[in-house]
Scaffold this motif. Structure first.
Motif, PDB file in Angstrom:
ATOM      1  N   VAL A 219       0.703  -1.116  -0.102  1.00 30.87           N
ATOM      2  CA  VAL A 219      -0.066   0.233   0.195  1.00 30.87           C
ATOM      3  C   VAL A 219       0.900   1.070  -0.042  1.00 30.87           C
ATOM      4  O   VAL A 219       0.650   2.330  -0.740  1.00 30.87           O
ATOM      5  CB  VAL A 219      -1.013   0.041   1.372  1.00 30.87           C
ATOM      6  CG1 VAL A 219      -1.854   1.244   1.230  1.00 30.87           C
ATOM      7  CG2 VAL A 219      -1.866  -1.041   1.209  1.00 30.87           C
ATOM      8  N   MET A 220       1.870   1.130   0.948  1.00 35.40           N
ATOM      9  CA  MET A 220       2.832   2.372   0.967  1.00 35.40           C
ATOM     10  C   MET A 220       3.316   2.592  -0.493  1.00 35.40           C
ATOM     11  O   MET A 220       3.491   3.749  -0.951  1.00 35.40           O
ATOM     12  CB  MET A 220       3.987   2.288   1.929  1.00 35.40           C
ATOM     13  CG  MET A 220       3.149   2.008   3.520  1.00 35.40           C
ATOM     14  SD  MET A 220       2.342   3.587   3.832  1.00 35.40           S
ATOM     15  CE  MET A 220       1.173   2.711   5.028  1.00 35.40           C
ATOM     16  N   THR A 221       3.820   1.746  -1.004  1.00 35.14           N
ATOM     17  CA  THR A 221       4.466   1.803  -2.436  1.00 35.14           C
ATOM     18  C   THR A 221       3.452   2.495  -3.520  1.00 35.14           C
ATOM     19  O   THR A 221       3.844   3.372  -4.143  1.00 35.14           O
ATOM     20  CB  THR A 221       4.935   0.367  -2.981  1.00 35.14           C
ATOM     21  OG1 THR A 221       5.836  -0.190  -1.931  1.00 35.14           O
ATOM     22  CG2 THR A 221       5.565   0.607  -4.393  1.00 35.14           C
ATOM     23  N   ASP A 222       2.318   2.157  -3.313  1.00 34.82           N
ATOM     24  CA  ASP A 222       1.116   2.774  -4.432  1.00 34.82           C
ATOM     25  C   ASP A 222       0.927   4.261  -3.846  1.00 34.82           C
ATOM     26  O   ASP A 222       0.412   5.153  -4.740  1.00 34.82           O
ATOM     27  CB  ASP A 222       0.072   1.952  -4.370  1.00 34.82           C
ATOM     28  CG  ASP A 222       0.301   0.660  -4.976  1.00 34.82           C
ATOM     29  OD1 ASP A 222       1.387   0.478  -5.607  1.00 34.82           O
ATOM     30  OD2 ASP A 222      -0.552  -0.302  -4.846  1.00 34.82           O
ATOM     31  N   VAL A 223       1.089   4.529  -2.477  1.00 36.37           N
ATOM     32  CA  VAL A 223       0.616   5.711  -1.975  1.00 36.37           C
ATOM     33  C   VAL A 223       1.811   6.566  -2.352  1.00 36.37           C
ATOM     34  O   VAL A 223       1.351   8.059  -2.614  1.00 36.37           O
ATOM     35  CB  VAL A 223       0.662   5.930  -0.505  1.00 36.37           C
ATOM     36  CG1 VAL A 223       0.645   7.218   0.169  1.00 36.37           C
ATOM     37  CG2 VAL A 223      -0.627   5.112  -0.060  1.00 36.37           C
ATOM     38  N   VAL A 224       3.064   6.506  -2.563  1.00 41.99           N
ATOM     39  CA  VAL A 224       4.259   7.088  -2.911  1.00 41.99           C
ATOM     40  C   VAL A 224       4.078   8.090  -4.264  1.00 41.99           C
ATOM     41  O   VAL A 224       3.831   9.242  -4.222  1.00 41.99           O
ATOM     42  CB  VAL A 224       5.351   6.705  -2.948  1.00 41.99           C
ATOM     43  CG1 VAL A 224       6.728   7.472  -3.725  1.00 41.99           C
ATOM     44  CG2 VAL A 224       6.016   6.000  -1.814  1.00 41.99           C
ATOM     45  N   PRO A 225       3.539   7.539  -5.282  1.00 45.36           N
ATOM     46  CA  PRO A 225       3.146   8.528  -6.425  1.00 45.36           C
ATOM     47  C   PRO A 225       1.917   9.198  -6.378  1.00 45.36           C
ATOM     48  O   PRO A 225       2.039  10.436  -6.829  1.00 45.36           O
ATOM     49  CB  PRO A 225       3.139   7.349  -7.414  1.00 45.36           C
ATOM     50  CG  PRO A 225       2.639   6.096  -6.973  1.00 45.36           C
ATOM     51  CD  PRO A 225       3.413   6.175  -5.567  1.00 45.36           C
ATOM     52  N   LEU A 226       1.186   8.789  -5.324  1.00 46.06           N
ATOM     53  CA  LEU A 226       0.071   9.945  -4.938  1.00 46.06           C
ATOM     54  C   LEU A 226       0.399  11.079  -4.224  1.00 46.06           C
ATOM     55  O   LEU A 226       0.231  12.207  -4.915  1.00 46.06           O
ATOM     56  CB  LEU A 226      -1.007   9.399  -4.215  1.00 46.06           C
ATOM     57  CG  LEU A 226      -1.761   8.014  -4.814  1.00 46.06           C
ATOM     58  CD1 LEU A 226      -2.713   7.427  -3.753  1.00 46.06           C
ATOM     59  CD2 LEU A 226      -2.533   8.456  -6.351  1.00 46.06           C
TER      60      LEU A 226
END
Length: 310
Positions: A219-226
């Motif tokens: 989840v954190m990995t996907d939050v980074v680009p946001l």
């Protein structure tokens, strides 16, 4: 050299000294240290094979001129190291020495740049990180403790991304930030707060810690680009996955009540945690740390809870 020397006849220590320009006492020292071989004449004087001794002494002098120690030179002469290996080792030693000197210089500048009122406070802070490598190792140990029982390989990945190396040539601001970071982890309460932020409750209530860590990490990995795109914290797929991972790890369901518990159980607003990640990001530059990603998810969780109430 004399004609006898050129013909391969053994030479005395005096002749060897004249041929190489190296003092007799130095040649004696090299003999005693096993760097140079000799044999005794009938009269008990040291005698040397001219060609071998001259070559060896000239090599020793050249390596000494480059700063290599006698131990390294002896290893080269005895075939334990190649010249390239000895030079590489000396280069690494010098690099470490230069880093240590740069660190000390920055510390002195940091102390000199502060006013007399806060000088004692800063002196105490900087003295605790006089050894940059030891300070970094302290940060690594802190996170190994926080992330237990996560597998070592995964912890190493986390540390590589989120734990700053000591700057090779730090500015005043960087060394002060690193010193404050190292000081923060000596607060035993921070360790517990960060673990609670990670697990959201007591770790023993989680069925499979590594599985939860992997799911939250995704989840954190996907939050980074946001975060990089400036997307404000909000409900949605990322938050649902975060909550779902925690619910599954506890054998529960995602519900407004469970989300409220997650919100209460995590010390995300702890000022020490905020300060830790602010200092870390100052040292890492534009990199988005897991700390900022966690904060985004917390704010999204708080937004979701507020929306559910309203």
């Amino acid at each position: 050299m004399t004609d006898d020397t050129r013909d391969g006849a053994p030479v005395s220590i005096g002749e060897l000294a004249r041929a190489t320009g190296i003092a007799v006492r130095t040649i004696r020292f090299y003999c005693d240290e096993g760097i140079l071989e000799s044999r005794r004449s009938a009269g008990g004087h040291r005698m040397f094979d001219a060609e071998t001794a001259v070559e060896r002494l000239l090599l020793v002098r050249r390596l000494r001129a480059l700063g290599l120690g006698l131990e390294s030179i002896t290893d080269v002469l005895h075939g334990k190291w190649s010249i390239n290996e000895a030079v590489a080792a000396e280069t690494a030693r010098l690099d470490a020495e230069f880093r240590a000197l740069a660190w000390r210089r920055a510390a002195l500048r940091a102390l000199d740049s502060d006013g007399p009122v806060r000088r004692d406070e800063r002196l105490t802070l900087l003295a605790a990180v006089s050894d940059a490598d030891a300070a970094h190792e302290g940060l690594v140990r802190f996170w190994r403790g926080v992330l237990a029982p996560i597998p070592r390989a995964e912890v190493d990945v986390f540390i590589g991304w989120n734990v700053p190396e000591p700057p090779a040539d730090p500015t005043v601001d960087e060394i002060v930030a690193y010193a404050e970071l190292a000081a923060l982890i000596t607060d035993s309460g921070l360790h517990g707060a960060v673990r609670q932020q990670l697990w959201r409750t007591r770790p023993e209530t989680v069925r499979d810690g590594p599985e939860l860590y992997a799911a939250v990490g995704a989840v954190m990995t996907d939050v980074v680009p946001l975060i990089s795109s400036g997307v404000a914290p909000r409900g949605g797929r990322e938050l649902d996955r975060f909550v779902g991972a925690h619910a599954t790890a506890r054998g529960e369901r995602d519900s407004p009540r469970f989300r409220a518990r997650l919100l209460i159980d995590g010390p995300d607003t702890d000022r020490r945690i905020d300060r830790y990640w602010a200092l870390t990001e100052r040292l890492l530059g534009p990199r988005i740390t897991v700390g900022r990603a966690h904060r985004w998810v917390y704010d999204a969780l708080a937004y979701s809870a507020d929306s559910a109430v309203n």
